[in-house]
Design a protein around this motif. Structure first.
Motif, PDB file in Angstrom:
ATOM      1  N   THR A   1     -46.573 -54.065  -2.645  1.00  0.00           N
ATOM      2  CA  THR A   1     -47.887 -54.679  -2.374  1.00  0.00           C
ATOM      3  C   THR A   1     -48.308 -55.735  -3.400  1.00  0.00           C
ATOM      4  OG1 THR A   1     -49.048 -52.946  -3.582  1.00  0.00           O
ATOM      5  CG2 THR A   1     -48.731 -52.584  -1.205  1.00  0.00           C
TER       6      THR A   1
ATOM      7  N   SER B   1     -45.089 -52.872  -6.552  1.00  0.00           N
ATOM      8  CA  SER B   1     -46.534 -52.762  -6.361  1.00  0.00           C
ATOM      9  C   SER B   1     -47.170 -52.652  -7.737  1.00  0.00           C
ATOM     10  CB  SER B   1     -46.868 -51.503  -5.558  1.00  0.00           C
ATOM     11  OG  SER B   1     -46.183 -51.541  -4.321  1.00  0.00           O
TER      12      SER B   1
ATOM     13  N   ASP C   1     -35.984 -52.371   2.517  1.00  0.00           N
ATOM     14  CA  ASP C   1     -36.842 -51.201   2.793  1.00  0.00           C
ATOM     15  C   ASP C   1     -38.000 -51.142   1.802  1.00  0.00           C
ATOM     16  OD1 ASP C   1     -35.188 -50.477   4.790  1.00  0.00           O
ATOM     17  OD2 ASP C   1     -34.166 -48.862   3.693  1.00  0.00           O
ATOM     18  N   GLU C   2     -37.697 -51.345   0.523  1.00  0.00           N
ATOM     19  CA  GLU C   2     -38.746 -51.268  -0.503  1.00  0.00           C
ATOM     20  C   GLU C   2     -39.717 -52.439  -0.382  1.00  0.00           C
ATOM     21  OE1 GLU C   2     -39.340 -48.607  -2.283  1.00  0.00           O
ATOM     22  OE2 GLU C   2     -37.620 -47.792  -1.197  1.00  0.00           O
TER      23      GLU C   2
ATOM     24  N   ARG D   1     -42.736 -51.860   1.600  1.00  0.00           N
ATOM     25  CA  ARG D   1     -43.789 -51.037   0.981  1.00  0.00           C
ATOM     26  C   ARG D   1     -44.471 -51.721  -0.201  1.00  0.00           C
ATOM     27  NH1 ARG D   1     -40.349 -46.861   2.859  1.00  0.00           N
ATOM     28  NH2 ARG D   1     -38.757 -47.132   1.287  1.00  0.00           N
TER      29      ARG D   1
END
Ligand SMILES: Cc1ncc(COP(=O)(O)O)c(C=O)c1O
Length: 370
Positions: free
Chosen positions: A220, A77, A214-215, A218
């Protein structure tokens, strides 16, 4: 010199065996139909042993740099802190991509020609405990250095931070050098069809760990074409989100059949043998390697040219003799040349390189004497 009789010894694109070239030139099929699904299944299965993973590598239609970008934008992100472990052009490129997409990049530079140090990685992570992802280069193609990925990952994992990611550029290593994504606990591993895979350019193949998935959920950073979720959703149906490089996938299918017939261990042993043969031959001609010997790569060799000689003269002399090698990049231009020896390469190719080099050197000395 026609392209039929060139001994192409740049570190990618690498030579393509005749049957692989023919497979790539077969008539098109529907990439949403059963023929392509069968090809894709075989390719995904065939890649796994070379990645050292039981999960399905993704296929994206772009070059290796696209694979590096995909790893960044799917895992991070904006504002995430990243440790870039770099010692050459491609390590720097990985860092530059992360920076371009808004990561906060800490650069750990090793001298070009030397291997990245696990101790320095551990120290850097102590100094920057918030690092979310560590970027490694397995084989730095600009310097001819192979890094010890396992030791570097062990240094990263010492802090036992469960969601810290390790992203590895394996563009010029996977398929030719031992690699174990699962065994070494690598989260994202990237390679390119035109390197060890004896196939034309056009595909990047990417291994993704469970931690990475998994990451990814999250992360973005902006992404569309290179979105791993889209790729996985379609891969489950053995197709791709967008039109793939069908010919390259078919070529890779054929190449993987050849690689499977040769066997992993034999492929690794051949690369070791050939790397040594070239390094010994270069030394025998009185030239020095750019890489420190303990980290010398078995897929690409960077050779220093004698002081007072411009590498382009030797490169030109070798080209006249039918052998095409690569120049140095950035500040190494003129100071080194690079020989690719990954994929479709045997001892005889190395002997031809050495013969061409000997001829080019002799000519160079002659010219100087005039
Ligand atoms: C180690 C490494 N990383 C990344 C790349 C970039 O790959 P591409 O030129 O396919 O974009 C290369 C290409 O030489 C490479 O050797």
């Amino acid at each position: 010199m026609t392209d039929q009789n060139i001994n192409l010894r740049v570190p990618g694109p690498t030579p393509v065996p005749e049957e692989v070239a023919r497979a790539g030139a077969r008539p098109m099929v529907n990439h949403r139909g059963p023929e392509f699904a069968a090809v894709m299944s075989e390719v995904v299965e065939g890649l796994k042993p070379f990645f050292g993973t039981t999960s399905d590598p993704l296929l994206l239609t772009c070059s290796g740099t696209g694979g590096l970008e995909a790893a960044i934008v799917n895992m991070l992100s904006p504002g995430d802190e990243v440790l870039s472990v770099t010692g050459g052009v491609f390590g720097d490129r990985f860092a530059d991509i992360a920076q371009a997409f808004g990561a906060t990049v800490r650069r750990l530079q090793s001298d070009w020609g030397t291997a990245s140090s696990p101790i320095a990685v551990a120290d850097a992570l102590q100094a920057h405990p918030g690092v979310k992802a560590v970027l490694l280069t397995h084989n730095e193609t600009s310097t001819g250095v192979t890094n010890d990925v396992l030791s570097l990952v062990e240094a990263v994992r010492r802090d036992a931070l469960p969601d810290r990611l390790v992203l590895v550029d394996g563009v010029s290593s996977i398929g030719a050098l031992p690699f174990s994504q699962d065994g070494w606990d690598v989260d994202v591993a990237i390679t390119g069809s035109q390197k060890a895979w004896m196939s034309p350019p056009g595909l990047t193949m990417i291994g993704v760990s469970e931690r990475a998935w998994d990451e990814h959920a999250r992360a973005t950073m902006p992404r569309f074409y290179l979105d791993f979720s889209k790729a996985r959703k379609n891969a489950d149906k053995r197709t791709t989100p967008f039109t793939p490089a069908v010919g390259v996938v078919r070529a890779l299918q054929q190449a993987l059949q050849l690689m499977s017939a040769e066997g992993l261990e034999s492929i690794f042993a051949r690369h070791r043998r050939i790397g040594e043969r070239l390094r010994e031959g270069v030394g025998g001609l009185g030239l020095e390697l750019f890489a420190e010997p303990s980290a010398a790569s078995d897929t690409v060799t960077a050779v220093r040219v004698p002081a007072g000689t411009d590498a382009s003269r030797l490169i030109g002399g070798m080209r006249k003799r039918g052998v095409v090698v690569a120049s140095g990049q950035e500040w190494l231009k003129g100071a080194i040349f690079r020989v690719g020896h990954m994929g479709f390469v045997d001892d005889q190719d190395i002997d031809l390189v050495l013969a061409a080099l000997r001829g080019a050197m002799a000519e160079e000395l002659l010219e100087k004497a005039v």
